[in-house]
Design a protein around this motif. Structure first.
Motif, PDB file in Angstrom:
ATOM      1  N   GLY A  68      64.029  98.040  10.039  1.00 34.59           N
ATOM      2  CA  GLY A  68      63.791  96.809   9.297  1.00 34.59           C
ATOM      3  C   GLY A  68      64.311  95.589  10.049  1.00 34.59           C
ATOM      4  N   TRP A  69      65.484  95.718  10.650  1.00 32.80           N
ATOM      5  CA  TRP A  69      66.055  94.596  11.406  1.00 32.80           C
ATOM      6  C   TRP A  69      65.161  94.247  12.590  1.00 32.80           C
ATOM      7  CZ3 TRP A  69      70.589  91.929  10.170  1.00 32.80           C
ATOM      8  CH2 TRP A  69      70.977  90.947  11.089  1.00 32.80           C
ATOM      9  N   ALA A  70      64.657  95.260  13.267  1.00 34.65           N
ATOM     10  CA  ALA A  70      63.772  95.017  14.416  1.00 34.65           C
ATOM     11  C   ALA A  70      62.499  94.295  13.967  1.00 34.65           C
ATOM     12  CB  ALA A  70      63.425  96.346  15.092  1.00 34.65           C
ATOM     13  N   ALA A  71      61.966  94.681  12.805  1.00 33.76           N
ATOM     14  CA  ALA A  71      60.759  94.029  12.297  1.00 33.76           C
ATOM     15  C   ALA A  71      61.022  92.567  11.955  1.00 33.76           C
ATOM     16  CB  ALA A  71      60.248  94.773  11.060  1.00 33.76           C
ATOM     17  N   VAL A  72      62.188  92.300  11.377  1.00 33.16           N
ATOM     18  CA  VAL A  72      62.539  90.924  11.015  1.00 33.16           C
ATOM     19  C   VAL A  72      62.667  90.056  12.260  1.00 33.16           C
ATOM     20  CG1 VAL A  72      64.432  89.502  10.124  1.00 33.16           C
ATOM     21  CG2 VAL A  72      63.603  91.456   8.797  1.00 33.16           C
ATOM     22  N   GLU A  73      63.296  90.574  13.301  1.00 33.62           N
ATOM     23  CA  GLU A  73      63.412  89.806  14.548  1.00 33.62           C
ATOM     24  C   GLU A  73      62.027  89.500  15.123  1.00 33.62           C
ATOM     25  OE1 GLU A  73      66.006  92.387  16.802  1.00 33.62           O
ATOM     26  OE2 GLU A  73      67.716  91.059  16.431  1.00 33.62           O
ATOM     27  N   ARG A  74      61.130  90.470  15.051  1.00 32.22           N
ATOM     28  CA  ARG A  74      59.776  90.267  15.573  1.00 32.22           C
ATOM     29  C   ARG A  74      59.028  89.197  14.769  1.00 32.22           C
ATOM     30  NH1 ARG A  74      58.232  95.011  14.847  1.00 32.22           N
ATOM     31  NH2 ARG A  74      56.893  94.772  13.024  1.00 32.22           N
ATOM     32  N   ILE A  75      59.131  89.276  13.447  1.00 33.46           N
ATOM     33  CA  ILE A  75      58.462  88.298  12.579  1.00 33.46           C
ATOM     34  C   ILE A  75      59.030  86.899  12.799  1.00 33.46           C
ATOM     35  CG2 ILE A  75      58.149  87.608  10.165  1.00 33.46           C
ATOM     36  CD1 ILE A  75      58.017  90.636   9.512  1.00 33.46           C
ATOM     37  N   SER A  76      60.354  86.821  12.947  1.00 29.61           N
ATOM     38  CA  SER A  76      61.007  85.533  13.153  1.00 29.61           C
ATOM     39  C   SER A  76      60.462  84.823  14.384  1.00 29.61           C
ATOM     40  CB  SER A  76      62.520  85.728  13.284  1.00 29.61           C
ATOM     41  OG  SER A  76      63.165  84.520  13.582  1.00 29.61           O
ATOM     42  N   VAL A 107      63.340  77.751  -1.149  1.00 25.48           N
ATOM     43  CA  VAL A 107      62.099  77.003  -0.939  1.00 25.48           C
ATOM     44  C   VAL A 107      61.221  77.850  -0.021  1.00 25.48           C
ATOM     45  CG1 VAL A 107      61.065  74.906  -0.031  1.00 25.48           C
ATOM     46  CG2 VAL A 107      63.240  74.783  -1.253  1.00 25.48           C
ATOM     47  N   PRO A 108      60.297  78.615  -0.598  1.00 29.17           N
ATOM     48  CA  PRO A 108      59.484  79.527   0.211  1.00 29.17           C
ATOM     49  C   PRO A 108      58.432  78.787   1.021  1.00 29.17           C
ATOM     50  CG  PRO A 108      58.807  79.623  -2.087  1.00 29.17           C
ATOM     51  CD  PRO A 108      59.991  78.704  -2.030  1.00 29.17           C
ATOM     52  N   TRP A 109      58.117  79.331   2.175  1.00 28.51           N
ATOM     53  CA  TRP A 109      57.103  78.767   3.056  1.00 28.51           C
ATOM     54  C   TRP A 109      55.797  79.534   2.907  1.00 28.51           C
ATOM     55  CZ3 TRP A 109      56.783  79.976   8.920  1.00 28.51           C
ATOM     56  CH2 TRP A 109      55.794  79.185   9.521  1.00 28.51           C
ATOM     57  N   LYS A 110      55.884  80.874   3.083  1.00 31.62           N
ATOM     58  CA  LYS A 110      54.731  81.735   2.864  1.00 31.62           C
ATOM     59  C   LYS A 110      55.208  83.161   2.606  1.00 31.62           C
ATOM     60  CE  LYS A 110      52.851  80.750   6.802  1.00 31.62           C
ATOM     61  NZ  LYS A 110      51.873  80.715   7.922  1.00 31.62           N
ATOM     62  N   ILE A 111      54.312  83.969   2.047  1.00 32.64           N
ATOM     63  CA  ILE A 111      54.606  85.368   1.763  1.00 32.64           C
ATOM     64  C   ILE A 111      53.666  86.223   2.598  1.00 32.64           C
ATOM     65  CG2 ILE A 111      54.716  87.162  -0.010  1.00 32.64           C
ATOM     66  CD1 ILE A 111      56.718  84.822  -0.398  1.00 32.64           C
ATOM     67  N   LEU A 112      54.225  87.199   3.291  1.00 33.49           N
ATOM     68  CA  LEU A 112      53.429  88.179   4.016  1.00 33.49           C
ATOM     69  C   LEU A 112      53.323  89.425   3.147  1.00 33.49           C
ATOM     70  CD1 LEU A 112      55.078  87.907   7.572  1.00 33.49           C
ATOM     71  CD2 LEU A 112      53.306  86.448   6.544  1.00 33.49           C
ATOM     72  N   ALA A 113      52.114  89.896   2.904  1.00 37.64           N
ATOM     73  CA  ALA A 113      51.897  91.077   2.068  1.00 37.64           C
ATOM     74  C   ALA A 113      51.144  92.128   2.862  1.00 37.64           C
ATOM     75  CB  ALA A 113      51.113  90.699   0.814  1.00 37.64           C
ATOM     76  N   ARG A 114      51.592  93.359   2.774  1.00 36.01           N
ATOM     77  CA  ARG A 114      50.896  94.438   3.457  1.00 36.01           C
ATOM     78  C   ARG A 114      49.489  94.594   2.867  1.00 36.01           C
ATOM     79  NH1 ARG A 114      53.508  99.839   2.300  1.00 36.01           N
ATOM     80  NH2 ARG A 114      55.156  99.175   3.741  1.00 36.01           N
ATOM     81  N   THR A 115      48.522  94.708   3.731  1.00 32.11           N
ATOM     82  CA  THR A 115      47.143  94.857   3.278  1.00 32.11           C
ATOM     83  C   THR A 115      47.009  96.079   2.371  1.00 32.11           C
ATOM     84  OG1 THR A 115      46.336  93.866   5.333  1.00 32.11           O
ATOM     85  CG2 THR A 115      44.753  95.128   4.035  1.00 32.11           C
ATOM     86  N   GLY A 146      52.837  77.415  -5.570  1.00 31.81           N
ATOM     87  CA  GLY A 146      51.930  76.889  -4.555  1.00 31.81           C
ATOM     88  C   GLY A 146      52.204  77.421  -3.177  1.00 31.81           C
ATOM     89  N   VAL A 147      52.607  78.692  -3.082  1.00 33.91           N
ATOM     90  CA  VAL A 147      52.960  79.299  -1.793  1.00 33.91           C
ATOM     91  C   VAL A 147      51.844  80.243  -1.358  1.00 33.91           C
ATOM     92  CG1 VAL A 147      54.656  80.718  -0.581  1.00 33.91           C
ATOM     93  CG2 VAL A 147      55.399  79.144  -2.378  1.00 33.91           C
ATOM     94  N   PRO A 148      51.333  80.111  -0.141  1.00 31.13           N
ATOM     95  CA  PRO A 148      50.258  81.004   0.321  1.00 31.13           C
ATOM     96  C   PRO A 148      50.746  82.428   0.549  1.00 31.13           C
ATOM     97  CG  PRO A 148      51.006  79.605   2.122  1.00 31.13           C
ATOM     98  CD  PRO A 148      51.705  79.104   0.891  1.00 31.13           C
ATOM     99  N   VAL A 149      49.879  83.384   0.244  1.00 27.93           N
ATOM    100  CA  VAL A 149      50.147  84.807   0.505  1.00 27.93           C
ATOM    101  C   VAL A 149      49.205  85.261   1.608  1.00 27.93           C
ATOM    102  CG1 VAL A 149      50.174  87.135  -0.451  1.00 27.93           C
ATOM    103  CG2 VAL A 149      50.858  85.188  -1.885  1.00 27.93           C
ATOM    104  N   GLU A 150      49.789  85.727   2.704  1.00 28.19           N
ATOM    105  CA  GLU A 150      49.006  86.134   3.881  1.00 28.19           C
ATOM    106  C   GLU A 150      49.059  87.653   4.011  1.00 28.19           C
ATOM    107  OE1 GLU A 150      49.682  85.808   8.688  1.00 28.19           O
ATOM    108  OE2 GLU A 150      50.007  84.000   7.493  1.00 28.19           O
ATOM    109  N   GLU A 151      47.895  88.292   4.033  1.00 31.35           N
ATOM    110  CA  GLU A 151      47.856  89.745   4.178  1.00 31.35           C
ATOM    111  C   GLU A 151      48.005  90.130   5.645  1.00 31.35           C
ATOM    112  OE1 GLU A 151      44.749  91.852   2.261  1.00 31.35           O
ATOM    113  OE2 GLU A 151      45.524  91.366   0.255  1.00 31.35           O
ATOM    114  N   VAL A 152      48.845  91.148   5.889  1.00 27.67           N
ATOM    115  CA  VAL A 152      49.127  91.607   7.249  1.00 27.67           C
ATOM    116  C   VAL A 152      48.886  93.110   7.281  1.00 27.67           C
ATOM    117  CG1 VAL A 152      50.872  91.790   9.058  1.00 27.67           C
ATOM    118  CG2 VAL A 152      50.832  89.789   7.560  1.00 27.67           C
ATOM    119  N   ALA A 153      48.122  93.568   8.254  1.00 24.93           N
ATOM    120  CA  ALA A 153      47.710  94.975   8.285  1.00 24.93           C
ATOM    121  C   ALA A 153      48.881  95.913   8.564  1.00 24.93           C
ATOM    122  CB  ALA A 153      46.607  95.162   9.329  1.00 24.93           C
ATOM    123  N   GLU A 154      49.682  95.629   9.564  1.00 21.59           N
ATOM    124  CA  GLU A 154      50.760  96.547   9.950  1.00 21.59           C
ATOM    125  C   GLU A 154      52.104  95.899   9.654  1.00 21.59           C
ATOM    126  OE1 GLU A 154      50.274  97.796  13.966  1.00 21.59           O
ATOM    127  OE2 GLU A 154      48.279  98.643  13.636  1.00 21.59           O
TER     128      GLU A 154
END
Length: 473
Positions: free
Chosen positions: A378-386, A412-420, A437-445
């Motif tokens: 999980g930590w590795a994924a967070v660093e990658r997303i950051s 104060v949220p910027w956007k939400i990433l949601a698993r497809t 009013g926060v966008p939700v972006e679908e991410v495959a992996e």
């Protein structure tokens, strides 16, 4: 800087880097006379001599020493104390007994003892946008104030109830698994110490499981831990004075990227005898080895704030409110009693204990022989997303359903990433995102069901006239 925040006040329980008493005391020593945080060594010379009978604010030596007095028998550099010190840490004076319901919290008095001081009468709440600007601007720490408690709409409350009914059995099984794992591997009679406040409903449920399935009446306390400031040292001292530290098991609701897991391990270096391994209901970040599940699913207690946590606020640590011999603070929101679902949440899950008992036994048997070493994926994924989203700060990336929910409720949220393809577990996230009013972006992996991103360049100018977040520039 907001008026409610002191100018970068340091925590009151910090130990000076270069304190050097002439007699070395083990980390967990408890001398018969309490030593203040910045006490002078017994053979040190105060800048101004203090009469032997006078007790100033900071303790003077019990016997006056001439200005350049030399000990008759110089001690070696690492001399052991003349008398063996007790193994338990120093207990500061006047530490109170734990707070309990109904005077503090809506939980029954035997469900949990809060190692906190009651700050219910102190005005600590500030608007979300004001807090966010102060926190990101470096002028405040998040634990120095409280967000205004979110009051859910009727639609959101209905969504919570639906989620609870759907997930109650799954949560009951996770409660059983983590409790039985603790009993098998940690202690036959553990002292449950939940990290307030997300860990507290889980601690109560673990206590109920042990009572219902094993006939055990386990003690349960709630303590404060603050990212960047550590765990409440006075709470640890109280625990060590009343229980064997080896029996203490720290409990939290879930792991995100593992920041609190690391914070606890670092803080406990000052208190040998305590095991830093946290037991959690859900470990989607693979940060611990004692858990009920590693699935990232909705734990309904994450949907709400105090109204599912005994009506208690998140904890507060501020220099002008928390003294050297005080516990960290918290508030009891008595005025929200009509909206309180804390006991309803617990009772709904406990009602499913019997039906999941066989599944719990089978899963625990399998887990006890499995390799459960944390991978920290999980930590590795967070660093990658950051880096991918040019945030460049892992503290602004909040992975998992529980942490994403917190972003939408408190920050104060910027956007939400949601698993497809994520299903009903994200219904409440989508609803909150729509309301703000926060966008939700679908991410495959995506290794988590969802990830919440806090606005990376926030000032109050980043919020539109309607109060909704806008994109970072």
């Amino acid at each position: 800087m907001p008026s409610y925040v002191p100018d970068r006040a340091a925590p009151t329980q910090t130990v000076p880097d270069r304190a050097a008493p002439t007699q070395t005391v083990p980390d967990r020593a408890a001398p018969t006379q309490t030593v203040p945080d910045r006490a002078a060594p017994t053979q040190a010379v105060p800048e101004r001599a203090v009469p032997t009978q006078t007790v100033p604010d900071r303790a003077a030596p019990t016997q006056a020493v001439p200005e350049r007095a030399v000990p008759a028998k110089p001690l070696p550099e690492r001399a052991a104390p003349a008398k063996a010190a007790r193994e338990r840490p120093l207990v500061p004076p006047k530490l109170p007994e734990p707070l309990r319901g109904p005077a503090f919290s809506s939980y029954a008095p035997d469900e949990v003892g809060w190692l906190l001081q009651d700050l219910s009468d102190v005005e600590l709440e500030a608007p979300t946008e004001e807090r966010e600007e102060a926190i990101q601007g470096g002028g405040a720490h998040y634990a120095e104030s409280l967000p205004v408690e979110y009051q859910p709409s009727a639609e959101y409350q209905a969504l919570f109830q639906s989620a609870l009914e759907v997930s109650a059995a799954r949560i009951a099984q996770a409660v059983g698994v983590v409790t039985e794992t603790v009993l098998a591997e940690r202690s036959p009679r553990p002292v449950l110490v939940s990290l307030a406040r997300a860990g507290t409903p889980v601690g109560v449920l673990m206590r109920r499981w042990a009572q219902a399935r094993r006939g055990l009446d386990l003690p349960h306390y709630a303590v404060s831990i603050v990212r960047g400031r550590g765990i409440d040292a006075n709470a640890l001292r109280w625990l060590a004075a009343h229980h064997d530290p080896a029996d203490v098991v720290f409990v939290d609701g879930w792991t995100g990227k593992g920041a609190i897991t690391r914070e606890l391990a670092e803080a406990l270096k000052e208190f040998p005898g305590f095991d830093p391994e946290i037991a959690v209901l859900a470990d989607p970040g693979s940060c611990v080895r004692t858990y009920g599940t590693r699935e990232d699913f909705l734990i309904p207690s994450a949907c709400l704030n105090s109204t599912v946590s005994g009506l208690i606020s998140r904890t507060v640590l501020r220099a002008d409110l928390v003294g050297p011999n005080d516990f960290h603070g918290g508030k009891f929101y008595r005025e929200l009693a009509e909206a309180d679902v804390s006991t309803h949440f617990l009772d709904t899950i406990e009602a499913r204990f019997d039906e999941v008992a066989d599944a719990v036994d089978a899963q625990v048997k399998e887990m006890l022989s499995a390799d459960r070493a944390p991978t920290w994926e999980g930590w590795a994924a967070v660093e990658r997303i950051s880096e991918e989203y040019e945030i460049h700060d892992v503290n602004l990336v909040k992975p998992g359903v529980g942490e994403t929910t917190r972003v939408l409720l408190r920050r104060v949220p910027w956007k939400i990433l949601a698993r497809t393809g994520a299903g009903a577990d994200l219904d409440h996230v989508r609803l909150l995102a729509e309301q703000r009013g926060v966008p939700v972006e679908e991410v495959a992996e995506l290794p988590y069901t969802c990830v919440g991103l806090i606005h990376p360049k926030y000032t109050r100018g980043a919020t539109g006239a309607d109060g909704k977040a806008v994109g970072a520039k």
